[in-house]
Write an enzyme that holds these catalytic residues in place. Structure first.
Site, PDB file in Angstrom:
ATOM      1  N   ARG A  51      -5.041 -30.190  16.125  1.00  0.00           N
ATOM      2  CA  ARG A  51      -6.162 -29.373  16.616  1.00  0.00           C
ATOM      3  C   ARG A  51      -7.245 -29.393  15.542  1.00  0.00           C
ATOM      4  NH1 ARG A  51      -6.305 -26.976  12.476  1.00  0.00           N
ATOM      5  NH2 ARG A  51      -7.834 -25.585  13.390  1.00  0.00           N
ATOM      6  N   ASP A 241     -16.889 -26.492  16.770  1.00  0.00           N
ATOM      7  CA  ASP A 241     -16.364 -27.439  17.762  1.00  0.00           C
ATOM      8  C   ASP A 241     -17.478 -28.126  18.532  1.00  0.00           C
ATOM      9  OD1 ASP A 241     -14.181 -25.287  17.293  1.00  0.00           O
ATOM     10  OD2 ASP A 241     -13.183 -27.082  18.043  1.00  0.00           O
ATOM     11  N   ASN A 251     -17.463 -22.075  18.139  1.00  0.00           N
ATOM     12  CA  ASN A 251     -16.341 -22.165  17.192  1.00  0.00           C
ATOM     13  C   ASN A 251     -15.257 -21.187  17.647  1.00  0.00           C
ATOM     14  OD1 ASN A 251     -15.196 -23.337  14.792  1.00  0.00           O
ATOM     15  ND2 ASN A 251     -15.461 -21.372  13.801  1.00  0.00           N
ATOM     16  N   LYS A 252     -14.165 -21.206  16.932  1.00  0.00           N
ATOM     17  CA  LYS A 252     -12.989 -20.393  17.276  1.00  0.00           C
ATOM     18  C   LYS A 252     -13.366 -18.955  17.610  1.00  0.00           C
ATOM     19  CE  LYS A 252      -9.686 -21.431  17.704  1.00  0.00           C
ATOM     20  NZ  LYS A 252      -9.193 -21.749  19.081  1.00  0.00           N
TER      21      LYS A 252
END
Ligand code: MRU
Length: 350
Positions: A51, A241, A251-252
């Site tokens: 990941r 991302d 992003n996360k």
């Protein structure tokens, strides 16, 4: 691997095989799984064996090598159609990280432009290796550029998710800046959000930093604003991302709330990502597809149910931080301060 504080590699191409460090098992077990089939590679991406946006792209590139090997061995007149299906399967493995589509497009360009009589598998391996090596070089460059932005010495840095060697070809994006800043004695300690629900911070970032002897303190995601209020960090440094043309950053999940809290407390917010993460085809972050993952990740922990039976869960894996909350975007092509569409376009044209 001569760079200091940099000993880990999660994606390996060895003996003409793909090997992935199974990140679902860390930190308890360090197991490399071997892959000889591109469908299994797509599944490994979906299941988060591997990941992190750049690592997903690199893995998909090696997945193309395996697809080409298989289809050439099978032969037949519909080889192009079967290869196109393999590309689609890899592309569909996860939706948010644009590095996946970027790497597949690059592999496809080489594959479908090869001259008659070329050694197709060798050409594919060479391109996948180039994508991998260029990513490590980009991370090292971004490490230096990002560390140069950190002026005040001796403070902590807050990071979110895992953006290190595990999430990339090696060295890391935000964690690359942290590695570089630590090597230059600019930071005293890394504060790592545990990053619910998948716990990339607790399981991966902490493992990576401990392994490379960089001091790390974990905190619950909800403790980040309190940490900032206490003046313990001057920068939040994260990866991405997908970055839209206007500088909005996916992003996360939890990155957006860290950015809001940083703005309120006068803490600077840095995003570190290679240009393979920038998607100039999307005008703003509203257009970025956000992956929804299974409820079980929120309702349980380590495979065990923790939430009350009957409760439901909402599990968006990413959020979008608006460009106005971002002080700096660091890519291998340079630094964009207070990003706008014009500044992002100028950086990408370099
Ligand atoms: O769901 P994940 O673990 O793949 O999410 C990873 C992140 O959000 C990272 O911050 C991002 O990919 C940048 S990693 C260099």
């Amino acid at each position: 691997m001569t760079t200091s504080y940099d000993t880990i590699r999660a994606v390996l191409w060895e003996d003409d095989k793909l090997k992935l460090l199974d990140q679902r098992l860390l930190p308890q077990q360090e197991v490399y799984n071997e892959y000889q089939d591109s469908d299994a590679v797509a599944q490994a991406i979906t299941d988060m064996v591997v990941r992190g946006a750049p690592a997903i792209g690199i893995t998909a590139a090696y997945g193309v090598v395996l697809a080409v090997r298989k289809r050439l061995a099978e032969g037949g007149s519909d080889i192009v159609e079967r290869l196109e299906r393999d590309f689609t399967h890899l592309a569909d493995a996860r939706p948010t990280a644009v590095n996946l589509a970027w790497a597949l497009e690059r592999m496809g360009k080489v594959l479908f432009d090869l001259p008659e009589g070329a050694d197709v598998e060798r050409a594919m391996i060479a391109e996948a290796r180039a994508i991998h090596e260029e990513d490590i070089a980009a991370n090292q460059k971004m490490g230096e550029l990002g560390a140069a932005l950190i002026e005040e010495e001796g403070y902590g840095i807050l990071t979110h998710c895992n953006t290190g060697s595990l999430a990339t070809g090696g060295y890391g994006t935000a964690l690359g800046v942290i590695r570089s800043a630590f090597a230059h004695n600019k930071i005293s300690r890394v504060y790592a959000d545990e990053t619910r629900p998948w716990l990339q911070g607790a399981r991966l970032t902490a493992w990576e930093l401990v392994k490379d002897a960089i001091p790390v303190t974990l905190l619950a995601d909800g403790a980040a604003a309190h940490l900032m209020k206490q003046g313990r960090v001057k920068w939040v440094v994260v990866g991405s991302d997908r970055i839209a043309a206007n500088g909005d950053v996916a992003n996360k999940i939890g990155t957006y709330s860290a950015a809001v809290a940083a703005k309120y407390h006068g803490v600077k917010f840095m995003v570190v990502a290679p240009t393979s993460t920038v998607d100039m085809s999307l005008a703003s972050g509203d257009l970025i597809p956000i992956e929804q993952r299974g409820a079980d990740e929120v309702l349980g922990l380590g495979g065990q149910r923790i939430a009350a039976e009957g409760a439901e869960a909402w599990n968006p894996a990413f959020d979008v931080t608006p460009a106005e909350l971002v002080d700096a975007i660091v890519t291998e092509k340079g630094v964009v301060l207070n990003p706008t569409t014009e500044k992002m376009a100028a950086m990408m044209e370099k």
